[in-house]
Design a protein around this motif. Structure first.
Motif, PDB file in Angstrom:
ATOM      1  N   THR B  17       0.821  -1.209   0.000  1.00 13.52           N
ATOM      2  CA  THR B  17       0.000   0.000   0.000  1.00 13.52           C
ATOM      3  C   THR B  17       0.857   1.263   0.000  1.00 13.52           C
ATOM      4  OG1 THR B  17      -1.788   1.186   1.098  1.00 13.52           O
ATOM      5  CG2 THR B  17      -0.308  -0.048   2.532  1.00 13.52           C
ATOM      6  N   VAL B  45      -3.079  -5.198  -3.483  1.00 11.79           N
ATOM      7  CA  VAL B  45      -2.540  -3.850  -3.657  1.00 11.79           C
ATOM      8  C   VAL B  45      -3.634  -2.850  -3.286  1.00 11.79           C
ATOM      9  CG1 VAL B  45      -1.692  -2.155  -5.327  1.00 11.79           C
ATOM     10  CG2 VAL B  45      -0.897  -4.522  -5.439  1.00 11.79           C
ATOM     11  N   ASP B  47      -4.123   1.056  -3.471  1.00 11.37           N
ATOM     12  CA  ASP B  47      -3.484   2.277  -3.974  1.00 11.37           C
ATOM     13  C   ASP B  47      -4.486   3.082  -4.782  1.00 11.37           C
ATOM     14  OD1 ASP B  47      -0.267   3.035  -4.305  1.00 11.37           O
ATOM     15  OD2 ASP B  47      -1.597   4.014  -5.751  1.00 11.37           O
ATOM     16  N   ARG B  50      -3.944   3.064 -10.477  1.00 14.86           N
ATOM     17  CA  ARG B  50      -3.847   1.703 -10.991  1.00 14.86           C
ATOM     18  C   ARG B  50      -2.405   1.481 -11.446  1.00 14.86           C
ATOM     19  NH1 ARG B  50      -7.374   2.277 -14.511  1.00 14.86           N
ATOM     20  NH2 ARG B  50      -9.284   1.704 -13.460  1.00 14.86           N
ATOM     21  N   ALA B  54      -0.218  -3.453  -9.664  1.00 12.43           N
ATOM     22  CA  ALA B  54      -1.606  -3.912  -9.532  1.00 12.43           C
ATOM     23  C   ALA B  54      -1.943  -4.976 -10.582  1.00 12.43           C
ATOM     24  CB  ALA B  54      -2.571  -2.730  -9.633  1.00 12.43           C
ATOM     25  N   ALA B  57      -1.684  -8.243  -9.042  1.00 17.79           N
ATOM     26  CA  ALA B  57      -2.428  -8.429  -7.793  1.00 17.79           C
ATOM     27  C   ALA B  57      -3.651  -9.307  -7.985  1.00 17.79           C
ATOM     28  CB  ALA B  57      -2.857  -7.068  -7.249  1.00 17.79           C
ATOM     29  N   TRP B  60      -7.020  -5.506  -6.193  1.00 19.00           N
ATOM     30  CA  TRP B  60      -6.586  -4.103  -6.140  1.00 19.00           C
ATOM     31  C   TRP B  60      -7.721  -3.299  -5.526  1.00 19.00           C
ATOM     32  CZ3 TRP B  60      -8.220  -0.108 -10.012  1.00 19.00           C
ATOM     33  CH2 TRP B  60      -7.704   1.161  -9.681  1.00 19.00           C
ATOM     34  N   ARG B  62      -9.125   0.392  -4.294  1.00 22.43           N
ATOM     35  CA  ARG B  62      -8.843   1.782  -4.655  1.00 22.43           C
ATOM     36  C   ARG B  62      -9.488   2.715  -3.628  1.00 22.43           C
ATOM     37  NH1 ARG B  62     -10.308   7.088  -5.631  1.00 22.43           N
ATOM     38  NH2 ARG B  62      -8.471   7.933  -6.625  1.00 22.43           N
TER      39      ARG B  62
END
Ligand code: SF4
Ligand code: SF4
Ligand code: FES
Lengths: 377, 528
Positions: B17, B45, B47, B50, B54, B57, B60, B62
């Protein structure tokens, strides 16, 4: 360990761990089996067959890098049959492309017509760019073969120079696949793979595009592992020869991973960087900055003398003058406004020793704790 | 890092992260990618962009900018609710579980969805995935620390790791990735306002006495000094008169640059010691030329606390000197003789006065570096921290509540801006911009924007725009990219001509003093 976990190599008994390959056992005991395609940390492919050895009772020679050691195996690593097979492999490889080093032709006298042709094609007056730094050349010398036995093949693919860092010379590629493994299994950038088939086989990026138009991030891992002159640093090509350089081991100065690297130095200049393969943290891997970002060291813009500003303009000064000015000013400001009116920003870029000296200076000499660095910014 | 880089490949689940790993720590990202591709590890991930990692991953998530405490509390809520936490570990090695439980009770997945924008089900899935790991590793970088709640964010990650028994084990840990080569070392060596080398506190009378005796001075100042982010305001107010800046370029890297420039201009005396005439050096009264890493001996400590050698390969240009030599010369001229002859001699003094470095010497790290703490010459170093117990005995859980970032998007400044680095450039570009190839690939600043925002604001790829925040404005070209998520734009901070830090907010984390680089509100308009 049970008695059965033993293997005999060249008449000596060695123990082995289940799953170890013949090559690994041999290397652990300093028995030198030559390899070309084998890459530490990747799954063995057995592609080049230079590492073949003779195993008693086996119908054919086996690739030591891809064959697990077996109980009571009896192995010969340099028998006549093995040597003959290796010479054949080398002869084929040497004739597969522009391998124009001395081993390719008559040792003495003039360069061969073939060598001259390659020189002309490359517009160079020197032999292969990696002369003296090539696994193939080394092995050809060890097994005393030249490339004249078979007719030299002509590579249909032109050299690729369309990026700032790496030259791809397909005429020297022996298709060992190490670069593909390094890119996919070590760095996992998945930028290159084998393309086309048969004699047209080529290592390609993104549907046969130049590196610059692909997922390539220019880590240069492929350059580091290429055993021949097919992948070479652009800046070092033809300019950097291993016997002219000294290598200095150090720690990369970019990010906090701290990869170990060799600075190759020629005439007091850093001319090339490679990763140190057998040590943590990175075991030879580098990124584009660590491998190719060293020009700044010799930039003409580097500061070379102390500077003092007068009426808004800098002028060059001697160390004596500059140091006196700094020391005097610090003393005066400290006397007038107190020690806490001075601050020091030390740096995440300089060494431990220097940071230690900076805090000692701040605390013991300036007598303030106003010291920090910008690292978290 | 509590664990080593090599350890990453031993994890079953990796949670990344606030780290654009493939661009900022490319070689370390290979360890993550290998763990996923060849060792069967699962990757989560979290974050706001993108980013490339990712792609590898399994999940992901967001989050909205600056909502990290909320999603971490959300994960812990689910893990406690479903009984997935490491009961025995929590009971035997930690305190404060009840407090934590009480705090995170409010953070139901639905509540967290409201704050973070992450769908509730995703929170639940990610929580189950992380908690199921026998060995779970957390990697984070400045996307976690560069917030007004940075300290809270880091503590929250530690909560999460302890809750699942992942601190002090192989393949686990809470692992900050240091952005610059020797951040770890600068901190270890006391390049901080409140500690000597080895984190010995200046407030501690014993430590002060020891250091004063070793350094041969009558006394040492006892109150902690100013943090870098306090020095600028102090200069602005005229309380700080002189600044000695070594190897840093705050006039690109500081937040709210317009303010920083005024502050520096207010100083009576500025000394800058660097390898180039940087933006900051141009403002100096005296500039001192120093040697770069290839021109001197010494050590760096990497992000896994490994102390490694730096060796001289070439001579410094002109009359440049190693930084330690320059500092020593100034000290000597101020009546305090510093007579070091080599960096080796300095390291000997460091190991005498720094318990965690006591066993480290050049001879021992000739071939391979050692991890501190390394308390004596026989000690093998400490690759994994907190193995038997935490440094402070029991691990302490902190119940932490979510606080919104300092600045919110509004009608006037409708977009969020986050800043960061690129693969081909480094920090303020002092080094990378002097390397032809790197500059050719990443020559100029840009604003990364999502395809949807680009359509909404009618901005085509490559067009020049003006980006303004409440503090300043810059111009750069639009880069439409799938990495961006609508509502948030990204600008790399490397470029002095279009310094992202003219826009950023200098609001600080109250404890770490780190500014909120990762969130501020901006507006875009076509450049005239
Ligand atoms: S480019 Fe080099 S490493 Fe790659 S297949 Fe060809 S010879 Fe092998
Ligand atoms: S430079 Fe790195 S990313 Fe590019 S092809 Fe080579 S190994 Fe792959
Ligand atoms: S090295 Fe074993 S087959 Fe190539």
């Amino acid at each position: 360990m049970s008695e059965q976990d033993l293997i005999v190599i060249n008449g000596n008994e060695f123990s082995f761990e289940p799953g170890e390959t013949i090559l690994e056992v041999a290397r652990r005991h300093s028995i030198d089996i030559p390899t070309l395609c084998h890459l530490q940390g990747a799954v063995p492919t057995g592609a080049c067959r230079i590492c073949v050895v003779e195993v008693q009772g086996a119908r054919t020679l086996v690739a030591a890098c891809a064959t697990p050691a077996g109980r009571n195996m009896i192995v010969q690593t340099e028998s006549a049959k093995v040597i003959q097979a290796r010479r054949m492999v080398l002869q084929l490889l040497l004739s597969s492309g522009n391998h124009n080093c001395a081993v390719c032709g008559s040792g003495g006298g003039n360069w061969t017509e073939y060598q001259l042709k390659v020189l002309q094609a490359e517009d160079s007056d020197e032999l292969c760019p990696v002369w003296g730094d090539c696994r193939l050349q080394e092995l050809a010398f060890r097994y005393q073969v030249t490339g004249e036995k078979f007719e030299a093949a002509v590579t249909p693919y032109p050299m690729e120079t369309a990026n700032p860092f790496i030259v791809r010379d397909f005429s020297r590629c022996i298709q060992c696949g190490r670069c593909v493994q390094a890119c996919n299994e070590i760095q996992v950038n998945q930028a290159i793979h084998f393309g086309y088939r048969g004699t047209a086989t080529k290592i390609i990026a993104a549907g046969d595009q130049p590196y610059i138009n692909s997922d390539c991030v220019f880590c240069g891992e492929c350059v580091q592992v290429c055993p021949v002159g097919a992948l070479v640093e652009k800046e070092a090509r033809y300019r950097v020869r291993p016997w002219q350089n000294k290598k200095v081991r150090t720690t990369c100065s970019y990010c906090g991973v701290g990869c170990q690297l060799y600075l190759h130095v020629k005439d007091n200049r850093v001319v090339k960087v490679t990763g140190v393969e057998d040590v943590p943290p990175a075991y030879g891997s580098l990124c584009v900055k660590g491998r190719f970002g060293f020009d700044f060291i010799h930039s003409p813009e580097r500061l070379k003398t102390p500077l003092i500003k007068e009426n808004g303009e800098f002028r060059e000064a001697t160390w004596d003058e500059a140091l006196d000015r700094v020391a005097g000013k610090f003393e005066a400001i400290k006397a007038q406004n107190g020690a806490d009116s001075i601050g020091v920003l030390t740096s995440a870029r300089i060494t431990n020793e220097e940071n230690y000296v900076a805090q000692k200076f701040t605390r013991a000499v300036l007598q303030t704790n106003n010291i920090d660095h910008c690292a978290r910014l | 890092m509590t664990n080593t880089i090599g350890d990453i490949e031993k994890a079953d689940v990796i949670l990344i992260t606030g780290s654009n790993t493939t661009e900022n720590h490319p070689v370390l990202s290979s360890f993550v990618k290998r763990a996923v591709k060849s060792k069967g590890a699962k990757l989560i991930v979290v974050d706001p962009r993108r980013i490339k990692i990712a792609r590898y991953a399994h999940k992901w998530l967001r989050p909205n900018l600056g909502t990290d405490v909320a999603w971490i509390n959300g994960l812990m809520h689910v893990i406690i609710e479903e009984g997935l936490y490491a009961e025995e570990y929590v009971a035997s090695r930690t305190v404060g579980f009840d407090e934590l439980k009480k705090t995170v009770a409010k953070y139901t997945p639905e509540e967290v969805e409201q704050i973070t924008g992450i769908p509730a089900q995703e929170i639940i899935d990610a929580a189950r995935l992380y908690a199921a790991a026998a060995k779970g590793s957390i990697l984070y970088c400045m996307g976690i620390t560069q917030h007004t709640t940075g300290t809270d964010n880091v503590k929250s990650l530690a909560n999460l790791a302890m809750l699942c028994g992942n601190l002090g084990i192989e393949g686990g840990g809470v692992n900050p990735l240091r952005g610059q080569n020797n951040v770890q070392g600068a901190c270890d060596m006391g390049g901080l306002p409140d500690v000597y080398s080895g984190y010995q506190r200046v407030m501690d009378p014993e430590a002060r006495k020891r250091m004063a005796a070793a350094w041969n001075v009558a006394e040492l100042p006892d109150k902690p000094g100013l943090k870098v982010t306090q020095m600028m305001p102090a200069a602005h107010d005229g309380k700080l008169k002189a600044l000695y800046i070594i190897g840093e370029n705050p006039l690109v890297s500081d937040p709210d640059l317009n303010h920083a420039e005024k502050s520096i201009g207010n100083l009576d005396f500025l000394v800058v010691q660097d390898i180039f005439l940087t933006e900051t050096a141009k403002l100096a009264d005296v500039v001192l030329p120093s040697a770069c890493f290839a021109e001197k001996e010494g050590t760096f400590a990497n992000t896994e606390r490994r102390v490694q050698r730096v060796r001289q390969a070439v001579d410094p240009p002109g009359q440049a000197w190693a930084d330690w030599k320059i500092i020593s010369a100034i000290a000597s001229r101020m009546g305090y003789p510093m007579t070091y002859e080599s960096s080796r001699q300095i390291m000997e003094e460091i190991s005498r006065l720094t318990p965690s470095y006591a066993g480290i010497s050049y001879d021992r790290i000739e071939y391979e570096g050692l991890h501190w703490p390394c308390p004596n010459a026989e000690h093998p170093g400490t690759p994994i921290l907190h193995k038997e117990q935490f440094t402070i005995g029991k691990g302490v859980f902190h119940g932490i509540d979510y606080l919104a970032p300092a600045e919110k998007a509004d009608e006037e400044y409708p977009l969020y801006l986050t800043t960061g680095r690129l693969l081909y450039q480094y920090h303020t570009g002092t080094m990378t911009m002097k390397t032809g190839g790197l500059n050719a690939i990443a020559p100029e600043c840009f604003v990364e924007i999502s395809p949807r925002d680009a359509r909404q604001y009618d901005l085509a790829d490559g067009v020049r725009v003006r980006i303004a925040s409440r503090r300043g404005s810059i111009q750069a070209r639009i880069r439409v990219s799938d990495k961006a998520v609508s509502g948030t734009v990204f600008i790399p901070f490397h470029y002095a001509q279009a310094a992202a830090n003219r826009l950023t907010n200098a609001a600080l984390d109250p404890i770490s003093g780190i500014p909120e680089y990762k969130v501020c509100a901006v507006k875009l308009s076509k450049a005239a």
